[in-house]
Scaffold this motif. Structure first.
Motif, mmCIF file in Angstrom:
data_model
loop_
_atom_site.group_PDB
_atom_site.id
_atom_site.type_symbol
_atom_site.label_atom_id
_atom_site.label_comp_id
_atom_site.label_asym_id
_atom_site.label_seq_id
_atom_site.Cartn_x
_atom_site.Cartn_y
_atom_site.Cartn_z
ATOM 1 N N ASP A 174 0.835 -1.201 0.000
ATOM 2 C CA ASP A 174 0.000 0.000 0.000
ATOM 3 C C ASP A 174 0.869 1.251 0.000
ATOM 4 N N ALA A 175 0.524 2.196 -0.872
ATOM 5 C CA ALA A 175 1.324 3.406 -1.001
ATOM 6 C C ALA A 175 1.317 4.246 0.267
ATOM 7 N N ASP A 176 0.264 4.096 1.093
ATOM 8 C CA ASP A 176 0.207 4.869 2.339
ATOM 9 C C ASP A 176 0.860 4.144 3.504
ATOM 10 N N ASN A 177 1.468 2.976 3.215
ATOM 11 C CA ASN A 177 2.175 2.237 4.259
ATOM 12 C C ASN A 177 3.433 3.012 4.656
ATOM 13 N N ALA A 178 3.704 3.059 5.953
ATOM 14 C CA ALA A 178 4.858 3.818 6.443
ATOM 15 C C ALA A 178 6.164 3.292 5.870
ATOM 16 N N PRO A 186 2.958 4.669 -6.918
ATOM 17 C CA PRO A 186 2.133 3.869 -5.995
ATOM 18 C C PRO A 186 1.932 2.424 -6.442
#
Length: 335
Positions: A174-178, A186
């Motif tokens: 996931d692109a929003d994963n830290a 993405p």
């Protein structure tokens, strides 16, 4: 038409999706799948080690007694090793030192687990009388099995993946994963290092079971091969991982640890072969042997019925009484 199967296969393996959930909440209790993977690995390793120790003649489930000490120390050692090799996560400006104790947030290292677990196993073997190297050899395949199962926890957490790749088995993150590297598209796919290690460790389980049985490797030599097998693979996986790590002389700290693991494994194998050319006489140290309880057979009734010979005087009295009775009967018949 000739290329249709390969195109279809490529479509199926276009990428490996990552799970969208990594935990479940049961009331106030949050259960992380990573923890479940580790627990499942520990259980599997315990069952396999118990089977192997029992085959050698050890008391069934003595592995539980050893594990009561080894497992907690392995977890503690794994956490300490991680903290020491990632000091920037916990010490310095902008960090929370108390995160050192929040192990449920992730951050354990297998080499720290091996060090802590070895100390615990040594103490457990002292307690039970099992030879340390016998236990280590029995545990070796189970360790690889546990590590293979535990790596699925990294998949659930979307962590510890490798470099970007366009291979058909690339891992989706996931692109929003830290942990997602900044600046990348993405839709970028990454090497599924967790899967590489699962496959390598699973093959290692089969190899250790075969070679240990084929050549009767004892005195710690099978454990030495475990270190070589696991660490050799770890050198490769660590070289393509992109998670933050301390760099020492141009290599990640875990690469150096894996190189050291290969060396230690080779030393154990050849030194123990030189020191102990024969086979282990028993899984127990001298004087601590375990003897299974005697099984009572159907014809073995000595514990329940007195089958001993009667005293001589009782035999004589019995014979006299029998003779007197016989004479009385004869007299009665004559009359």
């Amino acid at each position: 038409m000739t290329f249709a199967p390969s195109i279809a296969l490529h479509g199926v393996l276009a990428s490996i999706p990552s799970p969208q959930v990594s935990y479940i909440d049961l009331g106030p209790l949050r259960i992380h799948f990573y923890a479940l993977c580790i627990i499942a690995g520990i259980i599997a390793a315990t069952l396999l080690t118990n089977w192997r120790l029992t085959k050698r003649g050890a008391e069934p489930w003595v592995v539980i007694d050893i594990s009561l000490i080894a497992v907690p120390l392995a977890i503690i050692g794994a956490r300490i090793y991680h903290v020491l090799t990632h000091p920037g996560f916990y010490f310095g400006a902008g960090t929370d030192i108390w995160a050192v104790f929040r192990i449920w947030e992730g951050g354990i290292a297998i080499y720290g687990a091996l060090i802590g677990g070895a100390i615990g196993a040594f103490l457990g073997c002292k307690w039970t009388g099992i030879r340390f190297w016998t236990f280590a050899d029995a545990l070796a395949p189970g360790l690889l099995l546990a590590q293979a199962m535990g790596r699925f926890g990294n998949w659930f957490n979307q962590e510890l993946f490798g470099l970007p790749t366009d291979l058909p088995w690339g891992l989706e993150i996931d692109a929003d994963n830290a942990a997602f590297p900044p600046g990348l598209d993405p839709d970028t796919l990454f090497h599924p290092t967790f899967l590489y290690e699962v496959i390598w460790n699973s093959l290692g389980v089969l190899f250790l079971l075969w070679v240990g049985n084929r050549f009767r490797l004892q005195w710690g030599r099978l454990f030495g091969l475990y270190l070589v097998w696991y660490s050799a693979g770890r050198i490769v996986w660590e070289s393509i991982r992109i998670d933050p790590s301390e760099i020492i002389l141009g290599l990640r700290s875990n690469v150096w640890a894996a190189i050291f693991g290969v060396i230690v494994g080779l030393v154990i194998f050849f030194v123990q072969k030189q020191r102990h050319p024969g086979f282990e006489p028993s899984p127990y140290v001298s004087g601590r042997e375990w003897t299974p309880a005697r099984t009572v057979q159907s014809q073995d009734t000595g514990d329940f019925v007195d089958v001993s010979e009667p005293p001589t005087d009782e035999v004589t009295k019995g014979a006299g009484l029998s003779q007197a009775t016989s004479q009385s009967t004869s007299t009665a018949v004559v009359k």
